[in-house]
Enzyme design. Structure first.
Site, PDB file in Angstrom:
ATOM      1  CB  CYS A  22     -98.065  96.825  96.087  1.00 37.74           C
ATOM      2  SG  CYS A  22     -98.206  97.440  97.774  1.00 37.74           S
ATOM      3  CB  CYS A  36     -97.647  91.286 101.731  1.00 36.83           C
ATOM      4  SG  CYS A  36     -97.876  92.984 102.327  1.00 36.83           S
ATOM      5  CB  CYS A  49     -99.608  90.271  98.241  1.00 38.37           C
ATOM      6  SG  CYS A  49    -100.720  91.332  97.283  1.00 38.37           S
ATOM      7  CB  CYS A 106    -114.743  95.794  99.575  1.00 39.51           C
ATOM      8  SG  CYS A 106    -115.937  95.113 100.707  1.00 39.51           S
ATOM      9  CB  CYS A 121    -115.474  98.217 102.788  1.00 38.67           C
ATOM     10  SG  CYS A 121    -113.977  97.643 103.613  1.00 38.67           S
ATOM     11  CB  CYS A 126    -113.128  95.532 107.644  1.00 38.55           C
ATOM     12  SG  CYS A 126    -112.950  93.967 106.770  1.00 38.55           S
ATOM     13  NE  ARG A 137    -116.710  90.036 104.348  1.00 34.34           N
ATOM     14  CZ  ARG A 137    -116.246  91.213 104.772  1.00 34.34           C
ATOM     15  NH1 ARG A 137    -114.982  91.501 104.644  1.00 34.34           N
ATOM     16  NH2 ARG A 137    -117.058  92.098 105.291  1.00 34.34           N
TER      17      ARG A 137
HETATM   18  N1  SAM Z   1    -102.636  97.196  99.945  1.00 35.52           N
HETATM   19  C1  SAM Z   1    -103.587  97.220 100.971  1.00 35.52           C
HETATM   20  C2  SAM Z   1    -103.089  96.574 102.239  1.00 35.52           C
HETATM   21  O1  SAM Z   1    -102.465  95.523 102.185  1.00 35.52           O
HETATM   22  O2  SAM Z   1    -103.364  97.103 103.313  1.00 35.52           O
HETATM   23  C3  SAM Z   1    -104.921  96.637 100.587  1.00 35.52           C
HETATM   24  C4  SAM Z   1    -105.064  95.432  99.698  1.00 35.52           C
HETATM   25  S1  SAM Z   1    -104.498  93.884 100.336  1.00 35.52           S
HETATM   26  C5  SAM Z   1    -104.526  92.881  98.898  1.00 35.52           C
HETATM   27  C6  SAM Z   1    -105.775  93.328 101.422  1.00 35.52           C
HETATM   28  C7  SAM Z   1    -105.606  91.987 102.110  1.00 35.52           C
HETATM   29  O3  SAM Z   1    -105.815  90.930 101.193  1.00 35.52           O
HETATM   30  C8  SAM Z   1    -104.279  91.648 102.718  1.00 35.52           C
HETATM   31  O4  SAM Z   1    -104.070  92.241 103.956  1.00 35.52           O
HETATM   32  C9  SAM Z   1    -104.359  90.157 102.866  1.00 35.52           C
HETATM   33  O5  SAM Z   1    -104.899  89.805 104.132  1.00 35.52           O
HETATM   34  C10 SAM Z   1    -105.312  89.743 101.761  1.00 35.52           C
HETATM   35  N2  SAM Z   1    -104.614  88.964 100.725  1.00 35.52           N
HETATM   36  C11 SAM Z   1    -103.762  89.434  99.804  1.00 35.52           C
HETATM   37  N3  SAM Z   1    -103.281  88.444  99.020  1.00 35.52           N
HETATM   38  C12 SAM Z   1    -103.851  87.302  99.464  1.00 35.52           C
HETATM   39  C13 SAM Z   1    -103.749  85.934  99.080  1.00 35.52           C
HETATM   40  N4  SAM Z   1    -102.949  85.538  98.102  1.00 35.52           N
HETATM   41  N5  SAM Z   1    -104.495  85.036  99.749  1.00 35.52           N
HETATM   42  C14 SAM Z   1    -105.299  85.415 100.756  1.00 35.52           C
HETATM   43  N6  SAM Z   1    -105.427  86.687 101.177  1.00 35.52           N
HETATM   44  C15 SAM Z   1    -104.710  87.629 100.544  1.00 35.52           C
HETATM   45 FE1  SF4 Z   2     -99.333  95.695  98.712  1.00 34.03          FE
HETATM   46 FE2  SF4 Z   2    -100.394  93.296  98.507  1.00 34.03          FE
HETATM   47 FE3  SF4 Z   2     -99.156  93.994 100.742  1.00 34.03          FE
HETATM   48 FE4  SF4 Z   2    -101.523  95.137 100.107  1.00 34.03          FE
HETATM   49  S1  SF4 Z   2    -101.155  92.986 100.591  1.00 34.03           S
HETATM   50  S2  SF4 Z   2     -99.665  96.129 100.876  1.00 34.03           S
HETATM   51  S3  SF4 Z   2    -101.343  95.178  97.868  1.00 34.03           S
HETATM   52  S4  SF4 Z   2     -98.195  93.766  98.728  1.00 34.03           S
END
Ligand code: SAM
Ligand code: SF4
Ligand code: DTB
Length: 339
Positions: free
Chosen positions: A54, A58, A61, A98, A129, A189, A261
């Site tokens: 990606c 973040c 992530c 989802c 979702c 959500c 949730r």
């Molecule tokens: N890429 C898209 C986005 O970020 O909008 C969708 C997938 S992203 C993995 C969805 C959500 O998963 C993130 O906004 C975050 O809140 C949660 N998330 C991701 N990595 C995580 C982690 N290591 N622990 C807890 N929540 C996590």
């Molecule tokens: Fe990409 Fe992970 Fe951020 Fe979603 S949460 S935008 S998958 S880096």
């Protein structure tokens, strides 16, 4: 009966957080009973339809290309696989399926395939979702036309702490996408993550941003950071489980009609903490072996826990937005929301 307010001040939110723990839980549980069957838990199942690589950064992530998490990248999965996973999830009791993609936003090549996946899941009689990153107006309306029920897009943390965690997309970008989803008539959500190193005020500000939206998100996922090796937050300090429970309780009081949730992080949470979360008003979980890439709480452990707590998974027909309550379950809690 608790009203849906959209004008919470920081002082009010902090005052809820600062209530004596038992008072806060009593108040939250009372509000919960006003709108929901306190024994019913909604099950959502997750599938990563495009994994890793990606472009966003973040900090939590494992799927970000900016970090060094040990992760197998995967291209968009095939429709048949989606449908067989959804069917299996339905058989195990999930009412919502989802799908998540590691994208900044959906691209023109893959988006039509995702629309087909949504139609396929809807064809199985499940709620659907997706979480695909930022959207434009046309994409939001195409998702609606495909029959999408919910779009997940989290605020993650407070606007003030946000750029310590993510620099490639702004807090305002997220609010814009959420507005487009709402305007397209898709249920929102939206929630956040705890344990990112944020402070008390950040947690209050996150809940304030969520509750002060024009409509409360229909689902509010509260994630506990899953600390993944290779991400900048792999060594983030653990938070006190009771702070997590308090957050669930405050979310329940502020957004009384939303599904709250208990999301990522259950694998590392003990059963007693989860039970307290359910008492505090959490009424939805991710169910199944895996979240997107990280392991989830095992299905047999979840079923055993539900049984020990006399809880049950919601049925599709009951899991709707018509929060008609069985009067026999309602306690005399008219004063539930008065401080
Ligand atoms: N890429 C898209 C986005 O970020 O909008 C969708 C997938 S992203 C993995 C969805 C959500 O998963 C993130 O906004 C975050 O809140 C949660 N998330 C991701 N990595 C995580 C982690 N290591 N622990 C807890 N929540 C996590
Ligand atoms: Fe990409 Fe992970 Fe951020 Fe979603 S949460 S935008 S998958 S880096
Ligand atoms: C949400 O708030 N949590 C889910 C879902 N929405 C998409 C994702 C949790 C991801 C946990 C880390 C992983 O599995 O990679």
């Amino acid at each position: 009966m608790g009203a849906c307010r959209h004008d919470w001040s920081l002082e009010e939110v902090q005052a809820l957080y600062d209530l004596p723990f038992m008072d806060l839980l009593y108040k939250a549980h009372s509000v919960h009973r006003d709108f929901f069957d306190p024994r019913e838990i909604q099950f959502s199942s997750l599938l990563s339809i495009k994994t890793g690589g990606c472009p966003e950064d973040c900090g939590y992530c494992p799927q970000s290309a900016h970090h060094g998490a040990d992760l197998e990248k995967e291209r968009l999965v095939k429709l048949e696989q989606v449908l067989s996973e959804a069917k299996e999830a339905k058989e195990k009791g999930a009412t919502r399926f989802c799908m998540g993609a590691a994208w900044r936003n959906p691209n023109a090549r893959d988006f039509p395939l995702v629309l087909e996946m949504i139609k396929g899941v809807k064809g199985l009689g499940m709620q659907c979702c997706v979480t695909l990153g930022s959207l434009d107006e046309d994409q939001a309306s195409a998702l609606k036309d495909a029959g999408l029920d919910y779009y997940n897009h989290n605020l993650d943390t407070s606007p003030e702490y946000y750029d310590k965690i993510i620099t490639t997309r702004s807090f305002q970008d997220r609010l814009n996408t959420l507005e487009m989803v709402r305007d397209a008539g898709i249920n929102v959500c939206c929630g956040g993550i705890l344990g990112l190193g944020e402070g008390e005020t950040d947690r209050s500000r996150l809940l304030m941003e969520l509750a002060n939206m024009p409509q409360h998100p229909d689902s509010v996922p509260i994630n506990l950071l899953v600390r993944v090796k290779g991400t900048p937050l792999e060594n983030a300090k653990e938070i006190d489980p009771f702070v997590f429970v308090r957050t669930i309780a405050v979310a329940r009081i502020m957004m009384p009609k939303s599904y709250v949730r208990l999301s990522a992080g259950r694998e590392s949470m003990d059963d007693s903490t989860q039970a307290l979360c359910f008492f505090a008003g959490a009424n939805s979980v991710f169910f199944g072996e895996k979240l997107l890439t990280a392991p989830n709480s095992q299905a047999n452990r979840d079923m055993a826990l539900l049984q020990r707590l006399d809880l049950y998974p919601s049925k599709l027909a009951e899991d709707n937005h018509d929060h008609e309550r069985d009067p026999a379950l309602t306690r005399p809690v008219e004063d539930a929301l008065s401080a």
